[in-house]
Design a protein around this motif. Structure first.
Motif, PDB file in Angstrom:
ATOM      1  N   LYS A 132       0.826  -1.209   0.000  1.00 30.36           N
ATOM      2  CA  LYS A 132       0.000   0.000   0.000  1.00 30.36           C
ATOM      3  C   LYS A 132       0.857   1.254   0.000  1.00 30.36           C
ATOM      4  O   LYS A 132       0.619   2.184  -0.782  1.00 30.36           O
ATOM      5  N   HIS A 133       1.852   1.304   0.849  1.00 36.48           N
ATOM      6  CA  HIS A 133       2.637   2.527   1.011  1.00 36.48           C
ATOM      7  C   HIS A 133       3.572   2.784  -0.158  1.00 36.48           C
ATOM      8  O   HIS A 133       3.845   3.935  -0.491  1.00 36.48           O
ATOM      9  N   PHE A 134       4.081   1.722  -0.778  1.00 38.19           N
ATOM     10  CA  PHE A 134       5.032   1.904  -1.868  1.00 38.19           C
ATOM     11  C   PHE A 134       4.397   1.715  -3.235  1.00 38.19           C
ATOM     12  O   PHE A 134       5.083   1.812  -4.248  1.00 38.19           O
ATOM     13  N   GLY A 135       3.102   1.414  -3.285  1.00 37.89           N
ATOM     14  CA  GLY A 135       2.430   1.241  -4.568  1.00 37.89           C
ATOM     15  C   GLY A 135       2.943   0.055  -5.356  1.00 37.89           C
ATOM     16  O   GLY A 135       3.177   0.160  -6.558  1.00 37.89           O
ATOM     17  N   LEU A 136       3.115  -1.083  -4.696  1.00 40.22           N
ATOM     18  CA  LEU A 136       3.708  -2.260  -5.317  1.00 40.22           C
ATOM     19  C   LEU A 136       2.659  -3.340  -5.532  1.00 40.22           C
ATOM     20  O   LEU A 136       1.602  -3.348  -4.894  1.00 40.22           O
ATOM     21  N   GLY A 137       2.969  -4.275  -6.429  1.00 35.41           N
ATOM     22  CA  GLY A 137       2.166  -5.467  -6.598  1.00 35.41           C
ATOM     23  C   GLY A 137       2.574  -6.518  -5.583  1.00 35.41           C
ATOM     24  O   GLY A 137       3.468  -6.310  -4.762  1.00 35.41           O
ATOM     25  N   SER A 345      17.765   2.766  -0.272  1.00 34.03           N
ATOM     26  CA  SER A 345      16.644   2.549  -1.187  1.00 34.03           C
ATOM     27  C   SER A 345      15.318   2.703  -0.459  1.00 34.03           C
ATOM     28  O   SER A 345      14.355   3.292  -0.989  1.00 34.03           O
ATOM     29  N   PHE A 346      15.241   2.183   0.762  1.00 29.61           N
ATOM     30  CA  PHE A 346      14.027   2.337   1.560  1.00 29.61           C
ATOM     31  C   PHE A 346      13.722   3.804   1.805  1.00 29.61           C
ATOM     32  O   PHE A 346      12.575   4.248   1.679  1.00 29.61           O
ATOM     33  N   GLU A 347      14.743   4.590   2.156  1.00 29.41           N
ATOM     34  CA  GLU A 347      14.528   6.007   2.426  1.00 29.41           C
ATOM     35  C   GLU A 347      14.107   6.756   1.172  1.00 29.41           C
ATOM     36  O   GLU A 347      13.229   7.629   1.214  1.00 29.41           O
ATOM     37  N   ARG A 348      14.706   6.403   0.014  1.00 28.89           N
ATOM     38  CA  ARG A 348      14.304   7.064  -1.228  1.00 28.89           C
ATOM     39  C   ARG A 348      12.854   6.746  -1.568  1.00 28.89           C
ATOM     40  O   ARG A 348      12.085   7.642  -1.954  1.00 28.89           O
ATOM     41  N   MET A 350      10.559   5.902   0.493  1.00 31.19           N
ATOM     42  CA  MET A 350       9.722   6.537   1.488  1.00 31.19           C
ATOM     43  C   MET A 350       9.472   7.997   1.129  1.00 31.19           C
ATOM     44  O   MET A 350       8.343   8.497   1.179  1.00 31.19           O
ATOM     45  N   ASN A 351      10.529   8.702   0.741  1.00 29.65           N
ATOM     46  CA  ASN A 351      10.371  10.099   0.358  1.00 29.65           C
ATOM     47  C   ASN A 351       9.500  10.251  -0.883  1.00 29.65           C
ATOM     48  O   ASN A 351       8.684  11.173  -0.994  1.00 29.65           O
ATOM     49  N   ARG A 352       9.678   9.316  -1.831  1.00 31.83           N
ATOM     50  CA  ARG A 352       8.860   9.362  -3.049  1.00 31.83           C
ATOM     51  C   ARG A 352       7.393   9.125  -2.721  1.00 31.83           C
ATOM     52  O   ARG A 352       6.494   9.771  -3.271  1.00 31.83           O
ATOM     53  N   ALA A 353       7.142   8.187  -1.802  1.00 39.19           N
ATOM     54  CA  ALA A 353       5.761   7.906  -1.426  1.00 39.19           C
ATOM     55  C   ALA A 353       5.143   9.081  -0.670  1.00 39.19           C
ATOM     56  O   ALA A 353       3.965   9.378  -0.819  1.00 39.19           O
ATOM     57  N   LYS A 354       5.969   9.777   0.135  1.00 33.86           N
ATOM     58  CA  LYS A 354       5.465  10.944   0.857  1.00 33.86           C
ATOM     59  C   LYS A 354       5.035  12.040  -0.113  1.00 33.86           C
ATOM     60  O   LYS A 354       4.001  12.677   0.041  1.00 33.86           O
ATOM     61  N   ARG A 355       5.869  12.268  -1.134  1.00 34.01           N
ATOM     62  CA  ARG A 355       5.542  13.324  -2.097  1.00 34.01           C
ATOM     63  C   ARG A 355       4.285  13.005  -2.886  1.00 34.01           C
ATOM     64  O   ARG A 355       3.608  13.898  -3.383  1.00 34.01           O
ATOM     65  N   GLY A 356       3.969  11.726  -3.021  1.00 31.39           N
ATOM     66  CA  GLY A 356       2.794  11.332  -3.795  1.00 31.39           C
ATOM     67  C   GLY A 356       1.499  11.378  -3.021  1.00 31.39           C
ATOM     68  O   GLY A 356       0.436  11.092  -3.560  1.00 31.39           O
ATOM     69  N   ARG A 357       1.549  11.736  -1.750  1.00 26.50           N
ATOM     70  CA  ARG A 357       0.339  11.776  -0.936  1.00 26.50           C
ATOM     71  C   ARG A 357       0.135  13.183  -0.389  1.00 26.50           C
ATOM     72  O   ARG A 357       1.071  13.795   0.108  1.00 26.50           O
ATOM     73  N   MET A 366       3.215   7.502   7.050  1.00 23.19           N
ATOM     74  CA  MET A 366       4.528   7.267   6.467  1.00 23.19           C
ATOM     75  C   MET A 366       5.625   7.565   7.478  1.00 23.19           C
ATOM     76  O   MET A 366       6.624   6.867   7.557  1.00 23.19           O
ATOM     77  N   ASP A 367       5.439   8.628   8.269  1.00 19.36           N
ATOM     78  CA  ASP A 367       6.430   8.929   9.307  1.00 19.36           C
ATOM     79  C   ASP A 367       6.499   7.807  10.333  1.00 19.36           C
ATOM     80  O   ASP A 367       7.581   7.431  10.789  1.00 19.36           O
ATOM     81  N   ASP A 368       5.337   7.261  10.686  1.00 16.22           N
ATOM     82  CA  ASP A 368       5.324   6.147  11.639  1.00 16.22           C
ATOM     83  C   ASP A 368       6.031   4.932  11.058  1.00 16.22           C
ATOM     84  O   ASP A 368       6.759   4.225  11.769  1.00 16.22           O
ATOM     85  N   LEU A 369       5.811   4.663   9.771  1.00 17.33           N
ATOM     86  CA  LEU A 369       6.461   3.520   9.135  1.00 17.33           C
ATOM     87  C   LEU A 369       7.964   3.659   9.169  1.00 17.33           C
ATOM     88  O   LEU A 369       8.692   2.722   9.492  1.00 17.33           O
TER      89      LEU A 369
END
Length: 381
Positions: A132-137, A345-348, A350-357, A366-369
């Motif tokens: 859900k958070h990273f938009g993955l299959g 990679s996780f941090e990148r 995470m930042n990308r997912a933050k910008r998309g919401r 996302m901060d909690d994750l």
């Protein structure tokens, strides 16, 4: 089995919170290693090489005093090949011989496990939330979940170290996405971390019935070869489901080029000619390969599998440890680099997912994750 009573045998659902802040349990409480032997002895004579284990002291070279036990068996194979079912069969068999077993599940997407488990990735990572958070299959979620777990694998080693003196075997189940051990960094982290601590063996599980076509068989063998090349660990190919279809014809294909050539001559696709040429290149791989036919349902071939594991454990000490001594610094640098890359990679992502919401509550999640990922601790069951 009576000696496995301290395991939790009921199904354990994945936690709803991603990467919760867990705490270590008291290493003296409720472990299967302590319950399976009331007298602390080391088991039957057919596993004579498994006793005499000791954790290396800090003042010694850890690579030169890797203990004889526990032997770590890493189960790898395609989805549906029978890895989890065979693990269940081996756990029952080894416990009936009073062997002390420790089990680890690395499949974050499995719903129920037939066998008792000590460390479960699902207690640390909820792969649906990762999706859900990273938009993955589904496959991407499993891979990312395992990558995140691998960055904390040193905690798994600490738990294993606290039990090592009271264990004979560590059995590790993996997801059907075998690309984890073909090219993903998490597979390299797991294998390298285990191999520098305990005798580690890779078991590649093959669905015998699915290999009736020679092209499919060649595809499976190429996967096996690539995993061996990647891990460089003692290797066993277990042809599962021999109760459905005997694996004798597969052994003939590996031993006689003409027989697999005859089988491939009946194929009309261009892949058949490619497989025929590849079979010549695989001849050296087949010559030194340990193979065994097993049935996870009936238990057929389990004794042969045990003997293959013992032979592979001896090979680990005679061939792999000298290799480790030569490549020690390079392996450690690669492992640290792989861990750092996974965290970056996780941090990148995470930042990308933050910008998309845009919703504030999503950003808070996302901060909690991110905070939970940094602070999480892996625990036993």
């Amino acid at each position: 089995a009576a000696d496995g009573a301290s395991f939790r045998t009921q199904a354990h659902p994945a936690p709803f919170i991603v990467l919760p802040a867990l705490h270590f349990v008291n290493p003296m409480e409720g472990t299967a290693a302590q319950s399976s032997h009331s007298d602390g002895t080391a088991g039957d004579s057919d596993m004579a090489g498994m006793d005499g284990s000791s954790v290396p002291s800090p003042d010694k070279d850890p690579l030169k005093c890797i203990p004889r036990s526990p032997v770590v068996v890493l189960m790898i194979g395609m989805a549906g090949s029978g890895k989890s079912t065979f693990m269940h069969r081996m756990i029952l068999r080894l416990q009936s011989q009073n062997k002390r077993i420790y089990t680890i599940n690395l499949d974050p997407a499995v719903r129920n496990l037939a066998y008792p488990v000590n460390i479960d990735i699902r207690d640390t990572v909820n792969y649906k939330e990762v999706m859900k958070h990273f938009g993955l299959g589904p496959n991407g979620g499993i891979m990312t979940s395992l990558n995140l777990f691998a960055t904390k694998f040193d905690q798994v080693l600490q738990l294993l170290d606290s039990r090592a003196n009271n264990l004979d075997f560590v059995l590790i189940d993996t997801p059907g996405q075998i690309e984890v051990f073909n090219w993903s960094a998490s597979g390299q982290i797991v294998c390298d971390a285990l191999a520098v601590s305990y005798p580690t063996i890779v078991c590649y599980m093959v669905d015998t019935a699915r290999c009736a076509k020679p092209v499919t068989f060649m595809s499976n063998m190429l996967y096996a070869c690539s995993i061996l090349y990647k891990t460089k660990l003692p290797f066993i190919v277990a042809f599962n489901k021999v109760d459905v279809m005997p694996h004798d014809f597969l052994c003939e294909w590996m031993q006689d080029f003409e027989k697999i050539g005859l089988a491939l001559s009946k194929e009309t696709s261009y892949v058949a000619s490619l497989a025929k040429s590849m079979s010549l290149a695989m001849e050296e791989f087949y010559r030194n390969l340990r193979t065994v036919g097993v049935s996870a349902v009936t238990g057929q071939g389990c004794a042969d599998f045990e003997h293959a594991v013992l032979a592979a454990a001896d090979e680990f000490h005679t061939q792999y440890v000298p290799f480790l001594l030569e490549q020690r610094q390079d392996i450690e640098e690669k492992r640290k680099k792989a861990v750092e890359e996974q965290i970056q990679s996780f941090e990148r992502n995470m930042n990308r997912a933050k910008r998309g919401r845009e919703e504030q509550d999503e950003d808070r999640n996302m901060d909690d994750l991110e905070a939970n990922m940094r602070d999480c601790l892996i625990q036993e069951r």
